[in-house]
Design an enzyme around this catalytic site. Structure first.
Site, mmCIF file in Angstrom:
data_model
loop_
_atom_site.group_PDB
_atom_site.id
_atom_site.type_symbol
_atom_site.label_atom_id
_atom_site.label_comp_id
_atom_site.label_asym_id
_atom_site.label_seq_id
_atom_site.Cartn_x
_atom_site.Cartn_y
_atom_site.Cartn_z
ATOM 1 N N ARG A 163 0.819 -1.210 0.000
ATOM 2 C CA ARG A 163 0.000 0.000 0.000
ATOM 3 C C ARG A 163 0.857 1.266 0.000
ATOM 4 O O ARG A 163 0.608 2.208 -0.756
ATOM 5 C CB ARG A 163 -0.919 0.006 1.223
ATOM 6 C CG ARG A 163 -1.897 -1.156 1.305
ATOM 7 C CD ARG A 163 -2.669 -1.083 2.620
ATOM 8 N NE ARG A 163 -3.546 -2.204 2.845
ATOM 9 C CZ ARG A 163 -3.172 -3.337 3.441
ATOM 10 N NH1 ARG A 163 -1.928 -3.484 3.879
ATOM 11 N NH2 ARG A 163 -4.047 -4.315 3.619
ATOM 12 N N ILE A 164 1.866 1.286 0.875
ATOM 13 C CA ILE A 164 2.683 2.493 1.009
ATOM 14 C C ILE A 164 3.554 2.691 -0.227
ATOM 15 O O ILE A 164 3.668 3.808 -0.753
ATOM 16 C CB ILE A 164 3.531 2.413 2.288
ATOM 17 C CG1 ILE A 164 2.609 2.453 3.520
ATOM 18 C CG2 ILE A 164 4.548 3.549 2.342
ATOM 19 C CD1 ILE A 164 3.294 2.096 4.821
ATOM 20 N N ARG A 185 8.144 -8.979 -3.817
ATOM 21 C CA ARG A 185 8.166 -10.448 -3.820
ATOM 22 C C ARG A 185 7.366 -11.003 -4.990
ATOM 23 O O ARG A 185 7.754 -11.991 -5.620
ATOM 24 C CB ARG A 185 7.611 -10.986 -2.498
ATOM 25 C CG ARG A 185 8.554 -10.835 -1.326
ATOM 26 C CD ARG A 185 7.913 -11.323 -0.038
ATOM 27 N NE ARG A 185 6.755 -10.510 0.325
ATOM 28 C CZ ARG A 185 6.020 -10.691 1.409
ATOM 29 N NH1 ARG A 185 6.320 -11.696 2.231
ATOM 30 N NH2 ARG A 185 5.009 -9.911 1.687
ATOM 31 N N ARG A 246 12.035 -0.900 7.915
ATOM 32 C CA ARG A 246 12.515 -1.236 9.245
ATOM 33 C C ARG A 246 14.026 -1.112 9.237
ATOM 34 O O ARG A 246 14.681 -1.316 8.214
ATOM 35 C CB ARG A 246 12.107 -2.662 9.659
ATOM 36 C CG ARG A 246 10.642 -2.818 10.025
ATOM 37 C CD ARG A 246 10.301 -2.091 11.319
ATOM 38 N NE ARG A 246 8.927 -2.312 11.763
ATOM 39 C CZ ARG A 246 7.907 -1.524 11.459
ATOM 40 N NH1 ARG A 246 8.103 -0.481 10.666
ATOM 41 N NH2 ARG A 246 6.703 -1.777 11.924
ATOM 42 N N GLU A 275 16.496 0.476 17.392
ATOM 43 C CA GLU A 275 15.924 1.746 17.865
ATOM 44 C C GLU A 275 15.162 1.543 19.174
ATOM 45 O O GLU A 275 14.649 0.458 19.428
ATOM 46 C CB GLU A 275 14.982 2.335 16.804
ATOM 47 C CG GLU A 275 13.778 1.493 16.443
ATOM 48 C CD GLU A 275 12.938 2.129 15.331
ATOM 49 O OE1 GLU A 275 11.745 2.343 15.593
ATOM 50 O OE2 GLU A 275 13.459 2.389 14.226
ATOM 51 N N HIS A 293 11.538 7.660 13.657
ATOM 52 C CA HIS A 293 10.415 6.763 13.355
ATOM 53 C C HIS A 293 9.085 7.512 13.456
ATOM 54 O O HIS A 293 8.187 7.132 14.220
ATOM 55 C CB HIS A 293 10.435 5.559 14.292
ATOM 56 C CG HIS A 293 9.716 4.366 13.721
ATOM 57 N ND1 HIS A 293 10.080 3.070 14.008
ATOM 58 C CD2 HIS A 293 8.655 4.263 12.875
ATOM 59 C CE1 HIS A 293 9.275 2.236 13.373
ATOM 60 N NE2 HIS A 293 8.402 2.940 12.681
#
Length: 328
Positions: A163-164, A185, A246, A275, A293
């Protein structure tokens, strides 16, 4: 509600400080323990607080593993306000019949906005330029003062086309006239590619052909250090790398070396391995924009994320199907 009835209600832990008005509806169906001081629980404290709970509202700060689940046998639902679930052992939850829900969709556009903002800030050296000005070093205008890379009309490679990633592709192709390459993928369906103006590439080809590379893929063990020294060496000299996925997806030491050597033109990171601790090698790297973040951090979006987490808890605690269960 009388005292005896109150103790018949399910018990829920809200593990971090969250908008009180969004949490309030939970109090009608559960005994709610909140965390107004916003302290992050150690694993031992989290186990202790969850020991008698039936539900948990968590964020990315709380790790749910098999040991915790074994110590908390009454848990029925883990509701995280994040979209990513790499902090939750899904297999262990499934084995114990614990429902896991997350918050997809509601943060897509806000996160895509920020990913693009970080790309622009890195490519145009906004961070270094601001620090230069604030330090009183700006004494004159010069032709090449913080001359960065153009974003408009360039080639953007997106790794992770969920989505992003797709929201970023729309901004790139339709707003900045960029050529969009992507690696995923599974390739997208042809009509989605066409609508986005995106072309599939293998990861090596994407790295070689892109002037800017943006990481938006979910974390998995297979994605650990997906971009390391070898991959950075495949990128164009002077290219930009942005990570909103990430921290573990990027080898941070290799990234810092690529920036110091000049192989990489610029980078922007919103996520970090380990983090909130930040690898010291990043703090001294040039042409690097660092943010804590905050890609989904707008007030409307953070409220929507919290609301969805509460709605999932309300549904499950009242015997209804969860709204957004984690599957697979």
């Amino acid at each position: 509600m009388n005292h005896s009835l109150r103790h018949e209600l399910p018990r829920v832990l809200v593990a971090r400080a969250v908008f009180p008005d969004i949490i309030d509806p939970l109090r009608g169906v559960a005994d709610v323990e909140t965390t107004p001081d916003d302290d992050i629980c150690t694993p031992a404290v989290l186990r202790q607080r969850l020991a008698d709970k039936h539900g948990a509202f968590i964020t990315g700060s709380e790790r749910i593993d098999a040991a915790l689940l074994d110590a908390c046998p009454q848990l029925k639902i883990i509701s995280t306000m994040t979209v990513g679930v790499d902090h939750i052992d899904l297999a262990a939850c499934a084995e114990r019949g614990v429902t896991v829900t997350h918050a997809p969709d509601v943060l897509t556009e806000t996160t895509a906005d920020f990913g693009f903002a970080l790309l622009l800030a890195a490519a145009r050296q906004v961070g270094d330029a601001e620090r230069f000005l604030r330090a009183g070093q700006w004494k004159k205008w010069s032709v090449d003062l913080f001359a960065g890379a153009d974003v408009h009309g360039s080639v953007l490679g997106i790794v992770g086309m969920g989505r992003i990633g797709q929201a970023i592709a729309r901004r790139a192709a339709h707003g900045f006239n960029m050529r969009v390459l992507y690696h995923n993928r599974t390739p997208l369906q042809a009509h989605i590619e066409q609508a986005l103006g995106a072309e599939y590439r293998s990861l090596p080809d994407l790295l070689r052909q892109s002037q800017h590379v943006l990481l938006a893929l979910p974390y998995s063990p297979a994605a650990h250090h997906l971009v390391g020294a070898a991959e950075l060496a495949q990128m164009q000299a002077g290219a930009t790398l942005v990570n909103i996925a990430r921290g573990g997806v990027v080898d941070e030491a290799a990234l810092a070396h690529a920036l110091h050597s000049g192989q990489l033109g610029a980078a922007g990171l919103d996520v970090f391995e380990g983090e909130p601790a930040v690898n010291p090698v990043l703090l001294s790297a040039p042409r690097l924009v660092l943010t804590p973040h905050i890609a989904s951090s707008s007030i409307p979006t953070r409220r929507a994320m919290a609301q969805l987490a509460v709605d999932n808890l309300l549904a499950v605690l009242q015997g209804q199907p969860p709204l957004t269960p984690v599957t697979g």
